[in-house]
Design an enzyme around this catalytic site. Structure first.
Site, short mmCIF file in Angstrom:
data_model
loop_
_atom_site.label_atom_id
_atom_site.label_comp_id
_atom_site.label_asym_id
_atom_site.label_seq_id
_atom_site.Cartn_x
_atom_site.Cartn_y
_atom_site.Cartn_z
N ARG A 261 15.44 9.75 3.14
CA ARG A 261 15.15 9.42 1.59
C ARG A 261 14.45 10.44 1.04
O ARG A 261 13.32 10.89 1.57
CB ARG A 261 14.62 8.05 1.36
CG ARG A 261 15.09 6.78 1.80
CD ARG A 261 14.74 5.72 1.93
NE ARG A 261 15.51 4.53 2.59
CZ ARG A 261 15.14 3.25 2.78
NH1 ARG A 261 14.08 2.89 2.30
NH2 ARG A 261 16.06 2.45 3.10
N ARG A 276 5.51 6.48 4.47
CA ARG A 276 6.53 6.78 3.34
C ARG A 276 6.91 8.21 3.68
O ARG A 276 6.51 9.15 3.06
CB ARG A 276 6.09 6.72 2.08
CG ARG A 276 7.12 6.54 1.02
CD ARG A 276 6.70 6.45 -0.39
NE ARG A 276 6.03 5.08 -0.64
CZ ARG A 276 6.53 3.89 -0.94
NH1 ARG A 276 7.97 3.93 -1.04
NH2 ARG A 276 6.03 2.83 -1.06
N GLU A 348 4.87 -3.91 3.74
CA GLU A 348 6.22 -4.09 3.96
C GLU A 348 6.67 -3.44 5.24
O GLU A 348 6.45 -2.10 5.41
CB GLU A 348 7.50 -3.79 2.73
CG GLU A 348 8.57 -3.86 2.97
CD GLU A 348 9.29 -3.07 2.22
OE1 GLU A 348 10.45 -2.86 2.71
OE2 GLU A 348 9.05 -2.50 1.18
N SER A 351 12.91 -5.59 5.06
CA SER A 351 13.52 -6.23 3.85
C SER A 351 14.73 -6.64 4.12
O SER A 351 15.32 -5.98 4.83
CB SER A 351 13.51 -5.26 2.59
OG SER A 351 12.48 -5.14 2.05
N ARG A 390 6.88 2.31 10.75
CA ARG A 390 6.06 1.44 10.36
C ARG A 390 5.35 0.48 11.59
O ARG A 390 4.14 -0.03 11.22
CB ARG A 390 6.47 0.52 9.14
CG ARG A 390 6.57 1.58 7.73
CD ARG A 390 6.91 0.74 6.67
NE ARG A 390 7.08 1.73 5.42
CZ ARG A 390 6.89 1.41 4.24
NH1 ARG A 390 6.38 0.15 3.87
NH2 ARG A 390 7.09 2.41 3.05
#
Length: 425
Positions: A261, A276, A348, A351, A390
């Site tokens: 990403r 991130r 988070e 999801s 994460r």
């Protein structure tokens, strides 16, 4: 993608649903484009009908010996024949215009999704486990990590910002986490293991909703393919342009892949550590099911992701995202947030979303119902089970010791030859 017929039948309801997502009304301009498209189709049909009529009249005129009339009718046919390609091209252009307009509009929220502007309006569904407490000051993972093999400087030297190199103990722990998650998804929850391509075509990223709106968030290769931002793209597109039988559903796929990403919209956010990154590993879950089973599948999938956190003994909570915090393709999303003692906050880690038939329409993915004729669009769901980096952060922060070592959760020890602790190098 939305069904223009439903918009045409109830434009007020469509605009009201968009308003919940903070989007402007779209029904009127969409219906106007559709009216032009339908008018073009009707004109082309009328021209074709007239051609057929003229063919009969030409035969009658020739049989009657009326050559002048026959010639006049043939001249009219020639004009109509020349007009048809123009109308067909006009129809294609208007159809492309309508498709592009529909493709830019996000999915409509499910009825139970709370209306809100951002993450502050998300709703707590439940929490599991108590936040970890220590007799010493808990440190963040980027403070613990370097002594365990987390090399931020080498990552930056090799590739630039938002890249990290893992070596030694922490690299082994990361690998163990990925394999543990994958085994849990396949052996405990019955997902089918897939090893998908990491490079995909335009059609694939359009199908899951990343194109055209979010092209800047992706990486593209020199030959025009896209690096997957998540295995959702590859796994969901396995049913692209396909018709499956209802008896085959649900289809449940899982994969452990690198994800890529650009983080174009995240400048200045989480620049330290692994939270991130431009490249990260993630175990993805995808379900393909019928409309009447998709809500139950959403709950089941989210529980599968939660089971990983529970097996690792990590405190977490489930949040129902509000309309302003959901992704483009989602109709409803649960976020799982894990407790990070170093940051003293939940972050988070997964999801899980149901996209209803939104992606299926973009992919033309359908199923054939057992008890009725014709086909219907499938419903697609996706979720993280979990993001490996994460989860590595969460394990390091929740199981850190005063001397800088990290206790390995019992569920992971078989993947590390029974090792119970990783120590500073």
């Amino acid at each position: 993608m939305h069904d223009i017929r439903l918009i045409r039948d109830n434009p007020a309801a469509f605009d009201a649903a968009l308003a919940k997502r903070g989007a402007a009304p779209q029904a009127e301009p969409l219906i106007a484009i559709d009216q032009r498209r339908r008018a073009s189709i009707e004109e082309a049909q009328a021209v074709q009908t007239r051609r057929n009529e003229l063919s009969k009249l030409i035969g009658q005129a020739k049989a009657a010996g009326d050559h002048d009339r026959a010639q006049a009718l043939m001249d009219e046919v020639a004009n109509l024949k020349a007009r048809l390609p123009e109308l067909e091209e006009q129809e294609r252009a208007i159809d492309a215009e309508l498709t592009a307009a529909l493709a830019a509009i996000p999915n409509l929220p499910a009825q139970d999704v709370p209306q809100g502007a951002d993450e502050d309006d998300n709703q707590l569904v439940h929490s599991r486990g108590e936040p970890t407490t220590f007799t010493f000051t808990a440190r963040e993972h980027d403070a613990i990590g370097p002594a365990l093999g987390m090399d931020f400087e080498a990552g930056v030297a090799l590739s630039g910002a938002r890249f990290t190199l893992l070596r030694g103990p922490v690299a082994r722990l990361s690998r163990a986490l990925g394999q543990f998650m994958l085994d849990r998804m396949t052996e405990t929850h019955g997902f089918e293991l897939v090893q998908p391509p990491l490079l995909v075509r335009d059609e694939a990223v359009f199908g899951t909703g990343q194109l055209p709106k979010f092209a800047e968030d992706l990486f593209r290769t020199t030959d025009g393919r896209w690096l997957i931002p998540t295995a959702e793209v590859s796994l969901t597109n396995m049913v692209r342009e396909a018709i499956v039988s209802e008896a085959e559903l649900p289809l449940r796929f899982t994969a452990l892949t690198p994800c890529f990403r650009s983080e174009a919209g995240a400048a200045g956010r989480d620049t330290r550590g692994l939270i991130r990154q431009h490249q990260f590993d993630k175990v993805e879950m995808v379900s393909i099911t019928t409309p009447d089973q998709s809500d139950a599948e959403h709950e089941w999938m989210t529980a599968a992701a939660e089971s990983v956190l529970e097996a690792l003994g990590l405190p977490y909570r489930r949040m129902l995202l509000c309309t302003g915090d959901m992704g483009f393709s989602a109709a409803r999303t649960y976020d799982l947030e894990v407790w990070l003692p170093g940051q003293a906050r939940y972050r988070e880690i997964s999801s899980c979303s149901t996209c209803t038939d939104f992606q299926a329409r973009r992919m033309n993915a359908r199923y054939r119902p057992t008890e009725s004729k014709g086909t219907r669009f499938v419903h697609t769901l996706n979720g993280s089970g979990l993001a490996v980096g994460r989860t590595l952060v969460a394990v390091m922060e929740n199981y850190q010791q005063a001397d800088g070592s990290v206790v390995i959760p019992e569920a992971l020890r078989p993947y590390l030859g029974g090792q119970a602790v990783i120590d500073p190098r």
